[in-house]
Write an enzyme that holds these catalytic residues in place. Structure first.
Site, mmCIF file in Angstrom:
data_model
loop_
_atom_site.group_PDB
_atom_site.id
_atom_site.type_symbol
_atom_site.label_atom_id
_atom_site.label_comp_id
_atom_site.label_asym_id
_atom_site.label_seq_id
_atom_site.Cartn_x
_atom_site.Cartn_y
_atom_site.Cartn_z
ATOM 1 N N ASP A 52 0.838 -1.204 0.000
ATOM 2 C CA ASP A 52 0.000 0.000 0.000
ATOM 3 C C ASP A 52 0.872 1.253 0.000
ATOM 4 O O ASP A 52 0.366 2.372 -0.044
ATOM 5 C CB ASP A 52 -1.011 -0.009 1.151
ATOM 6 C CG ASP A 52 -0.367 -0.081 2.517
ATOM 7 O OD1 ASP A 52 0.880 -0.202 2.587
ATOM 8 O OD2 ASP A 52 -1.090 -0.013 3.523
ATOM 9 N N SER A 53 2.209 1.055 -0.004
ATOM 10 C CA SER A 53 3.131 2.174 -0.237
ATOM 11 C C SER A 53 2.884 2.750 -1.636
ATOM 12 O O SER A 53 3.362 3.848 -1.953
ATOM 13 C CB SER A 53 4.588 1.728 -0.094
ATOM 14 O OG SER A 53 4.830 0.540 -0.830
ATOM 15 N N ASP A 91 -1.070 -6.078 -0.064
ATOM 16 C CA ASP A 91 -1.465 -5.405 1.182
ATOM 17 C C ASP A 91 -2.960 -5.166 1.201
ATOM 18 O O ASP A 91 -3.527 -4.627 0.226
ATOM 19 C CB ASP A 91 -0.782 -4.024 1.260
ATOM 20 C CG ASP A 91 0.463 -4.044 2.114
ATOM 21 O OD1 ASP A 91 0.609 -4.949 2.963
ATOM 22 O OD2 ASP A 91 1.312 -3.142 1.930
ATOM 23 N N LYS A 121 -1.297 -9.326 3.069
ATOM 24 C CA LYS A 121 -0.560 -8.826 4.246
ATOM 25 C C LYS A 121 -1.459 -7.845 4.997
ATOM 26 O O LYS A 121 -2.109 -6.996 4.381
ATOM 27 C CB LYS A 121 0.751 -8.159 3.827
ATOM 28 C CG LYS A 121 1.520 -7.558 5.017
ATOM 29 C CD LYS A 121 2.973 -7.284 4.697
ATOM 30 C CE LYS A 121 3.230 -5.993 3.941
ATOM 31 N NZ LYS A 121 2.807 -4.775 4.635
ATOM 32 N N GLU A 123 -1.615 -5.297 8.659
ATOM 33 C CA GLU A 123 -0.840 -4.670 9.730
ATOM 34 C C GLU A 123 -1.542 -4.862 11.076
ATOM 35 O O GLU A 123 -2.740 -4.568 11.190
ATOM 36 C CB GLU A 123 -0.677 -3.166 9.463
ATOM 37 C CG GLU A 123 0.175 -2.863 8.247
ATOM 38 C CD GLU A 123 0.350 -1.364 8.006
ATOM 39 O OE1 GLU A 123 -0.047 -0.549 8.872
ATOM 40 O OE2 GLU A 123 0.892 -1.011 6.942
ATOM 41 N N GLU A 190 8.929 -3.952 10.686
ATOM 42 C CA GLU A 190 9.398 -2.690 10.105
ATOM 43 C C GLU A 190 9.964 -1.773 11.187
ATOM 44 O O GLU A 190 9.308 -1.501 12.199
ATOM 45 C CB GLU A 190 8.231 -1.998 9.369
ATOM 46 C CG GLU A 190 8.646 -0.686 8.722
ATOM 47 C CD GLU A 190 7.663 -0.157 7.688
ATOM 48 O OE1 GLU A 190 6.672 -0.856 7.356
ATOM 49 O OE2 GLU A 190 7.904 0.973 7.208
HETATM 50 O O1 KIV Z 1 3.590 -1.122 1.675
HETATM 51 C C1 KIV Z 1 4.769 -1.473 1.731
HETATM 52 O O2 KIV Z 1 5.595 -1.175 0.861
HETATM 53 C C2 KIV Z 1 5.198 -2.268 2.889
HETATM 54 C C3 KIV Z 1 6.651 -2.512 3.052
HETATM 55 C C4 KIV Z 1 7.303 -1.313 3.599
HETATM 56 C C5 KIV Z 1 6.923 -3.710 3.871
HETATM 57 O O3 KIV Z 1 4.385 -2.659 3.676
#
Ligand code: KIV
Length: 272
Positions: A52-53, A91, A121, A123, A190
């Site tokens: 989600d980056s 994510d 994934k 969080e 992280e």
């Molecule tokens: O969204 C992302 O890029 C991440 C990484 C920093 C692990 O969760």
């Protein structure tokens, strides 16, 4: 002997666990589109994260919060189309799993059905464990994510190192074990102290992949745009830049502009 694997078989969650067992480090990078994912997969990466980056590096938002489920699915589809070998993790975006666990499962099923990715994934630890369990019950593999959790930025107010205090470190260790017990196949840690990350990797049997968590874990992940030097102005201590693509691309674009303006492009061979 080359440290790059010639093994072209698809990477599975099971194979990541075998890698941990034999001490082979796991490589993971983000990708958000077809072209980049083709390059990253072709180079032999083990895991591609549709992170989600993307909210920051693709959409230009200041946090990961605004990206939507539809947008994540759109990006994930392109990445999956490009990937032949790597395990593709997507994510779950902010707001798609933190509340009701039934809604979390519905979001998870949408991502899996529409993008054809391999796993998801999420969080968080104890706070989201009901959602984690419900999604796992549907046969969807989950990678946990603890330490700095960018979706909670408004709770903490900064992106500083997490779990430096004893009580925070104890909670992180508890959460890691909870996620392992629930059935997560791996964990991202992280921006936490290297010693703590190493302890977590030692005390859980699932692979632990770090970003800013030192070398004592089972693998490493970076944001592709950061490690390629596409982004500039973001230089945390943990980031190693393997190229300066910002400069390379800027120079290429300047060269093109200059060739167009001077009528150097196209030449005789570049036309019909
Ligand atoms: O969204 C992302 O890029 C991440 C990484 C920093 C692990 O969760």
């Amino acid at each position: 002997m080359s440290i790059h694997s010639d093994d072209t078989r698809r990477v599975t969650t099971h194979r990541l666990q075998e890698m941990k067992a034999r001490g082979e480090k796991i490589s993971m990078l983000t990708s958000y589109d077809y072209t980049m994912a083709s390059i990253v997969d072709g180079a032999g990466i083990d895991v591609i994260l549709v992170g989600d980056s993307a909210s920051n590096v693709v959409c230009g938002n200041t946090t990961t919060l605004p990206i939507t489920l539809d947008q994540m699915i759109f990006l994930a589809k392109a990445v999956v189309r490009a990937t032949k070998r790597a395990l593709v993790v997507v994510d779950m975006p902010f707001g798609s799993y933190q509340g009701n666990s039934k809604e979390a499962l519905a979001s998870a099923i949408r991502i899996m059905k529409e993008s054809h990715c391999d796993c998801l994934k999420l969080e968080g630890g104890e706070e989201i464990i009901e959602s984690v369990k419900r999604i796992l019950c549907a046969g969807i593999p989950i990678m946990g994510h603890l330490g700095l959790m960018p979706q909670s930025i408004n709770k903490y107010g900064s992106y500083t190192v997490r779990a430096k205090e004893e009580n925070e470190a104890e909670k992180l260790l508890r959460d890691a074990k909870l996620l392992e017990e629930a059935g997560c196949f791996a964990l991202v840690l992280e921006k936490i102290p290297a010693k703590l990350a190493e302890q977590v990797a030692r005390e859980v049997s699932i692979p632990v992949i770090g970003i800013g968590a030192g070398g004592g874990v089972d693998g490493q992940v970076l944001v592709l745009h950061d490690m390629l030097g596409l982004t500039n102005g973001f230089s945390p201590r943990f980031l190693r830049r393997y190229a300066n693509m910002h400069e390379t691309m800027t120079n290429a674009v300047k060269h093109y502009i200059s060739d167009v303006k001077s009528c150097d492009f196209p030449n005789e061979q570049e036309q019909y």
